[in-house]
Scaffold this motif. Structure first.
Motif, PDB file in Angstrom:
ATOM      1  N   GLY A   1       0.734  -1.284   0.014  1.00 26.44           N
ATOM      2  CA  GLY A   1      -0.013  -0.027   0.003  1.00 26.44           C
ATOM      3  C   GLY A   1       0.812   1.306  -0.108  1.00 26.44           C
ATOM      4  O   GLY A   1       2.092   1.132   0.173  1.00 26.44           O
ATOM      5  N   SER A   2       0.162   2.381  -0.195  1.00 29.20           N
ATOM      6  CA  SER A   2       1.057   3.623  -0.163  1.00 29.20           C
ATOM      7  C   SER A   2       1.500   4.007   1.104  1.00 29.20           C
ATOM      8  O   SER A   2       1.124   3.517   2.245  1.00 29.20           O
ATOM      9  CB  SER A   2      -0.018   4.657  -0.582  1.00 29.20           C
ATOM     10  N   THR A   3       2.360   5.059   1.142  1.00 31.90           N
ATOM     11  CA  THR A   3       3.086   5.404   2.543  1.00 31.90           C
ATOM     12  C   THR A   3       1.848   5.840   3.370  1.00 31.90           C
ATOM     13  O   THR A   3       1.063   6.942   2.849  1.00 31.90           O
ATOM     14  CB  THR A   3       4.057   6.427   2.284  1.00 31.90           C
ATOM     15  N   GLY A   4       1.952   5.381   4.562  1.00 26.69           N
ATOM     16  CA  GLY A   4       0.842   6.167   5.489  1.00 26.69           C
ATOM     17  C   GLY A   4      -0.348   5.490   5.673  1.00 26.69           C
ATOM     18  O   GLY A   4      -1.336   5.889   6.264  1.00 26.69           O
ATOM     19  N   SER A   5      -0.574   4.357   4.896  1.00 24.81           N
ATOM     20  CA  SER A   5      -1.745   3.617   4.324  1.00 24.81           C
ATOM     21  C   SER A   5      -2.140   2.660   5.887  1.00 24.81           C
ATOM     22  O   SER A   5      -3.261   2.143   6.202  1.00 24.81           O
ATOM     23  CB  SER A   5      -1.722   2.475   3.331  1.00 24.81           C
ATOM     24  N   GLY A   6      -1.114   2.368   6.804  1.00 26.63           N
ATOM     25  CA  GLY A   6      -1.418   1.723   7.910  1.00 26.63           C
ATOM     26  C   GLY A   6      -0.646   0.309   7.779  1.00 26.63           C
ATOM     27  O   GLY A   6      -1.218  -0.595   8.765  1.00 26.63           O
ATOM     28  N   LYS A   7       0.163   0.175   7.311  1.00 27.16           N
ATOM     29  CA  LYS A   7       0.782  -1.381   6.790  1.00 27.16           C
ATOM     30  C   LYS A   7       1.472  -1.675   8.207  1.00 27.16           C
ATOM     31  O   LYS A   7       1.312  -2.739   8.870  1.00 27.16           O
ATOM     32  CB  LYS A   7       1.666  -1.338   5.802  1.00 27.16           C
ATOM     33  N   SER A   8       2.435  -0.780   8.485  1.00 24.15           N
ATOM     34  CA  SER A   8       3.481  -1.149   9.501  1.00 24.15           C
ATOM     35  C   SER A   8       2.360  -1.230  10.992  1.00 24.15           C
ATOM     36  O   SER A   8       2.855  -1.987  11.932  1.00 24.15           O
ATOM     37  CB  SER A   8       4.432  -0.114  10.020  1.00 24.15           C
ATOM     38  N   THR A   9       1.611  -0.271  11.203  1.00 25.48           N
ATOM     39  CA  THR A   9       0.769  -0.466  12.352  1.00 25.48           C
ATOM     40  C   THR A   9      -0.073  -1.594  12.373  1.00 25.48           C
ATOM     41  O   THR A   9      -0.203  -2.130  13.489  1.00 25.48           O
ATOM     42  CB  THR A   9      -0.448   0.843  12.057  1.00 25.48           C
ATOM     43  N   LEU A  10      -0.399  -2.234  11.201  1.00 20.85           N
ATOM     44  CA  LEU A  10      -1.071  -3.486  11.278  1.00 20.85           C
ATOM     45  C   LEU A  10      -0.428  -4.463  11.908  1.00 20.85           C
ATOM     46  O   LEU A  10      -0.961  -5.280  12.568  1.00 20.85           O
ATOM     47  CB  LEU A  10      -1.599  -3.739   9.875  1.00 20.85           C
ATOM     48  N   VAL A  11       0.920  -4.580  11.412  1.00 22.87           N
ATOM     49  CA  VAL A  11       1.482  -5.939  11.861  1.00 22.87           C
ATOM     50  C   VAL A  11       2.017  -5.452  13.412  1.00 22.87           C
ATOM     51  O   VAL A  11       2.460  -6.610  14.192  1.00 22.87           O
ATOM     52  CB  VAL A  11       3.033  -6.227  11.167  1.00 22.87           C
ATOM     53  N   ASN A  12       2.134  -4.381  13.616  1.00 20.79           N
ATOM     54  CA  ASN A  12       2.608  -3.964  15.032  1.00 20.79           C
ATOM     55  C   ASN A  12       1.588  -4.488  16.081  1.00 20.79           C
ATOM     56  O   ASN A  12       1.671  -4.330  17.462  1.00 20.79           O
ATOM     57  CB  ASN A  12       2.966  -2.400  15.331  1.00 20.79           C
TER      58      ASN A  12
END
Length: 444
Positions: free
Chosen positions: A236-247
């Motif tokens: 997904g684009s930058t700031g879409s929530g990818k890292s937040t999701l796995v955290n």
């Protein structure tokens, strides 16, 4: 603390001895001590707000210095030495101004207390002289009384200095206590599940999350499953929530609503240590610790043998450059891995995660600093090495995820598409746009 204990004892002892010597004359002492106590109280009350400002100003100066030192290469690149010097000067001048104000306020009280005690000594000599003339008191008693007054003056000065330091310490303590008083809202579960039926499975069910509960959720209605042995790509684009999701999986944060399950159990019911033992993470920013390469690899597993470490480094394509180092696996790593490139740090971080031998492997843009050829080799190695693991790969490059068993497309905190590469090219417009922008029509 020694002075803080000694000064009051000397002062109280002097007052007792003076009282035994002459009760009437000692009334001067009681009056002076009361006035001094009131002044010390106002010294603390008035000085505290000023010293709080001093501590905040000092924090600003330290902040500017830390920022400059950590970004000194950027400062050099943009030739901004003069700007940084001026910025430091402004913060330093503010610190000097607030310190001067605070010291002016507190420095007023010490001479006033000294003046009052000295006035007391004059009164003792004057009134004592009258008693001597009347024959009701001896000259030696006056001298003794004056010595007691001098001792009391010394004690009051010491106590005033201690309380001035206490005011400064209290200003610092208030700021520290703000951190200590923060309560951890995350409750630890009690279950320690080792479910072979769902071993390594991850399930998201209607998950909503926000860093601030008063604001709009960053993740909205997230639902998907990762099965054991499956490789899942998240793009997904930058700031879409990818890292937040796995955290959210290792419970770095708790969801607002919905639930996340690992091995078929809600992670809120699992013991946090047990949960995190099941997960190996390669963070977005690769971080190595001071020590040798071998020491860093032991972070993954203290019991790992040298052969296991070498195998993991080989899969992560790190052994080829480590073998060329003068000390090999015992090569020292500077603070934060400053003596290694971004790509080298990422490869060692991947190997460290593999050594852990966890059920779930999460790679958060872990090959962003690695060249395409090396990335392909790492992917092939992971396919064999981690074939029984649940592997979650977050990436900006579509080539990093396009061969995954399942790809999740996230945009603005919502899932816009789930499927394999071929399916998403047909059904998901966002994924199609990413593919066209990164690879182009000729590869379709």
């Amino acid at each position: 603390m020694r002075v803080f204990v000694k000064a009051p004892i000397v002062g109280i002892g002097s007052i007792i001895m003076a009282t035994r010597l002459n009760l009437k004359l000692s009334m001067i002492l009681f009056a002076i001590v009361q006035i001094a106590a009131i002044l010390i109280y106002f010294n603390m009350k008035i000085g505290l707000p000023y010293f709080i400002k001093v501590q905040k100003s000092l924090d600003s100066v330290n902040g500017v210095m830390r920022e400059y030192l950590s970004g000194v290469r950027v400062v050099k690149a943009f030739n901004r030495f003069e700007y940084e010097t001026e910025r430091f000067k402004d913060k330093n001048d503010l610190l000097a101004l607030s310190s001067t104000k605070a010291m002016k306020i507190t420095s007023v009280f010490t001479p006033i207390i000294g003046l009052i005690v000295n006035v007391g000594i004059i009164l003792v000599i004057w009134i004592g002289g009258i008693y001597v003339n009347k024959g009701s008191m001896h000259v030696g008693q006056i001298i003794a009384f004056t010595n007691y007054m001098t001792q009391i003056l010394f004690s009051l000065m010491m106590v005033t200095n201690v309380f001035t330091m206490f005011v400064r310490a209290r200003a610092s303590a208030q700021r520290i206590s703000e951190v200590f008083l923060e309560k951890n809202s995350m409750t630890n579960g009690i279950e320690n599940v080792d479910n072979s039926k769902y071993r390594g499975r991850v399930d998201f069910k209607n998950v909503y999350f926000s860093y601030n509960k008063d604001k709009e959720p960053i993740l909205k209605d997230i639902s998907f499953s990762c099965h054991p042995g499956e490789t899942v790509g998240i793009i997904g684009s930058t700031g879409s929530g990818k890292s937040t999701l796995v955290n959210l999986i290792p419970r770095f944060y708790d969801v607002i609503s919905g639930e996340i399950k690992v091995d078929g159990v809600n992670i809120k019911e699992l013991d946090i240590k047990s949960l995190r033992d099941k997960i190996a993470i390669v963070p977005q920013k690769a971080l190595l610790f001071s020590g040798s390469i071998l020491d860093n690899m032991k972070w993954g597993s203290e019991k790992a043998s040298l052969d296991e470490i070498k195998e993991a480094l080989k899969v992560a394509q790190a052994s080829n450059f480590i073998d060329k180092l003068p000390e090999g696996y015992n090569e020292r790593i500077g603070q934060g891995g400053v003596n290694f490139s971004g790509g080298q740090k990422q490869r060692i971080s991947i190997a460290r995660a593999l050594v852990k031998g966890a059920e779930i492997l999460m790679l958060d843009d872990a090959t962003s600093a690695v060249d395409t050829d090396t990335e392909v080799k790492i992917r092939k190695g992971l396919k064999k090495y981690a074939k029984d693991l649940t592997c979650i790969i977050i990436a900006h490059r579509i080539t990093s995820v396009m061969r995954a068993d399942k790809i999740i497309v996230i945009d603005n905190g919502e899932i816009k598409g789930i499927g394999c590469h071929a399916e998403l090219l047909k059904s998901c417009e966002i994924y199609n746009d990413i593919f066209l922008s990164q690879i182009g029509k000729e590869m379709m």
